[in-house]
Design a protein around this motif. Structure first.
Motif, PDB file in Angstrom:
ATOM      1  N   CYS A 118       0.829  -1.208   0.000  1.00  0.00           N
ATOM      2  CA  CYS A 118       0.000   0.000   0.000  1.00  0.00           C
ATOM      3  C   CYS A 118       0.861   1.255   0.000  1.00  0.00           C
ATOM      4  O   CYS A 118       0.578   2.222  -0.725  1.00  0.00           O
TER       5      CYS A 118
ATOM      6  N   LEU B 240      -6.758  11.984  -2.375  1.00  0.00           N
ATOM      7  CA  LEU B 240      -6.828  10.829  -1.482  1.00  0.00           C
ATOM      8  C   LEU B 240      -6.991  11.275  -0.032  1.00  0.00           C
ATOM      9  O   LEU B 240      -7.792  10.701   0.716  1.00  0.00           O
TER      10      LEU B 240
ATOM     11  N   ARG C 156     -10.448  10.392  -8.543  1.00  0.00           N
ATOM     12  CA  ARG C 156     -10.888   9.288  -7.691  1.00  0.00           C
ATOM     13  C   ARG C 156     -10.856   7.967  -8.470  1.00  0.00           C
ATOM     14  O   ARG C 156     -10.411   6.933  -7.945  1.00  0.00           O
ATOM     15  N   ALA C 157     -11.307   8.004  -9.716  1.00  0.00           N
ATOM     16  CA  ALA C 157     -11.288   6.800 -10.552  1.00  0.00           C
ATOM     17  C   ALA C 157      -9.857   6.331 -10.785  1.00  0.00           C
ATOM     18  O   ALA C 157      -9.564   5.126 -10.743  1.00  0.00           O
TER      19      ALA C 157
ATOM     20  N   MET D  81      -8.508   4.587  -7.665  1.00  0.00           N
ATOM     21  CA  MET D  81      -9.006   3.220  -7.499  1.00  0.00           C
ATOM     22  C   MET D  81      -8.178   2.245  -8.326  1.00  0.00           C
ATOM     23  O   MET D  81      -7.871   1.140  -7.874  1.00  0.00           O
TER      24      MET D  81
ATOM     25  N   GLN E 180      -5.417  -0.263  -6.732  1.00  0.00           N
ATOM     26  CA  GLN E 180      -6.009  -1.593  -6.875  1.00  0.00           C
ATOM     27  C   GLN E 180      -7.069  -1.839  -5.801  1.00  0.00           C
ATOM     28  O   GLN E 180      -7.134  -2.905  -5.176  1.00  0.00           O
ATOM     29  N   ALA E 181      -7.898  -0.809  -5.587  1.00  0.00           N
ATOM     30  CA  ALA E 181      -8.985  -0.888  -4.610  1.00  0.00           C
ATOM     31  C   ALA E 181     -10.298  -1.128  -5.335  1.00  0.00           C
ATOM     32  O   ALA E 181     -10.551  -0.562  -6.398  1.00  0.00           O
ATOM     33  N   SER E 182     -11.149  -1.964  -4.768  1.00  0.00           N
ATOM     34  CA  SER E 182     -12.427  -2.292  -5.403  1.00  0.00           C
ATOM     35  C   SER E 182     -13.562  -1.414  -4.900  1.00  0.00           C
ATOM     36  O   SER E 182     -14.655  -1.424  -5.466  1.00  0.00           O
ATOM     37  N   SER E 183     -13.314  -0.651  -3.828  1.00  0.00           N
ATOM     38  CA  SER E 183     -14.352   0.219  -3.277  1.00  0.00           C
ATOM     39  C   SER E 183     -13.703   1.365  -2.525  1.00  0.00           C
ATOM     40  O   SER E 183     -12.505   1.328  -2.212  1.00  0.00           O
ATOM     41  N   LEU E 184     -14.501   2.386  -2.220  1.00  0.00           N
ATOM     42  CA  LEU E 184     -13.980   3.521  -1.466  1.00  0.00           C
ATOM     43  C   LEU E 184     -13.524   3.092  -0.076  1.00  0.00           C
ATOM     44  O   LEU E 184     -12.485   3.534   0.409  1.00  0.00           O
TER      45      LEU E 184
ATOM     46  N   GLU F 284     -12.359   0.219   0.843  1.00  0.00           N
ATOM     47  CA  GLU F 284     -11.077  -0.484   0.742  1.00  0.00           C
ATOM     48  C   GLU F 284      -9.944   0.503   0.503  1.00  0.00           C
ATOM     49  O   GLU F 284      -8.847   0.356   1.051  1.00  0.00           O
ATOM     50  N   LEU F 285     -10.211   1.535  -0.292  1.00  0.00           N
ATOM     51  CA  LEU F 285      -9.207   2.569  -0.546  1.00  0.00           C
ATOM     52  C   LEU F 285      -8.797   3.259   0.750  1.00  0.00           C
ATOM     53  O   LEU F 285      -7.608   3.462   1.020  1.00  0.00           O
TER      54      LEU F 285
END
Length: 205
Positions: free
Chosen positions: A136, A151, A178-179, A182, A186-190, A192-193
């Protein structure tokens, strides 16, 4: 076969050291023995990680005092305390000091091996967490300055509109950043980010 994890046995009784070494070696662990906590502490700076089995009552330093010395590295060295004088106050003190478990002497080999397996699993989880933190942190370091600004706003819980106002850019531009975040993180949702960001900073997710 047990995982290739070093087990550090600390006991001033040579017979106990030899018995534990034989038991753990037979279970395919890499066993290192020490006659005192101080002899272990001398080696500690060169040790990567491992599990500790330590007696409580020893001449130069007790097992509980050892726990205090290694408090900052207890995740790297999950510790099992061994004692022939177990009582409730001692058990509470050992656990409060960071011990993973307390085993009474004479030692039940089955109970000991079970405790060691749990310690090894604990260590494996720590290694995996450290690897994820490093990943990360590496991904965050690859972000542009403006992406990191966006971020920080997302982690603070700000809306696209608020982030845009603070950075003097449009909400649509914030959405584009933001896109990109992601994808790069390599995050699948906010959520997780945000968790990944907090993890890289050593915070609880």
């Amino acid at each position: 076969m047990a995982e290739a994890v070093a087990i550090h046995v600390i006991d001033d009784d040579v017979i106990i050291r030899e018995l534990l070494s034989a038991l753990l070696s037979a279970a395919d662990y890499d066993v290192q023995t020490y006659e005192s906590p101080r002899s272990f502490l001398e080696r500690l700076p060169t040790l990567a990680s491992g599990c500790i089995l330590t007696d409580v009552r020893m001449p130069d330093m007790t097992g509980l005092q050892l726990l205090q010395h290694i408090r900052a590295r207890l995740k790297d060295f999950p510790t099992i305390v061994l004692t022939a004088h177990a009582d409730v106050p001692l058990a509470v003190e050992a656990l409060k000091s960071g011990a993973l478990d307390l085993i009474e002497k004479p030692i039940d080999s089955i109970a000991l091996l079970k405790a060691v397996r749990e310690a090894v699993q604990s260590l494996s989880r720590t290694v995996e967490e450290n690897q994820r933190k490093a990943q990360c942190a590496h991904r965050i370091s690859a972000l542009t300055a403006r992406e990191r600004d966006v971020l920080r706003g997302l982690v603070a819980g700000w809306s696209n509109k608020v982030i845009g106002r603070e950075l003097e850019i449009s909400p649509r531009t914030v959405e584009n950043y933001r896109a990109n975040l992601m994808v790069k993180m390599q995050a699948s949702s906010l959520s997780e980010l945000v968790q990944m960001t907090c993890l890289s900073e050593g915070q609880s997710s």
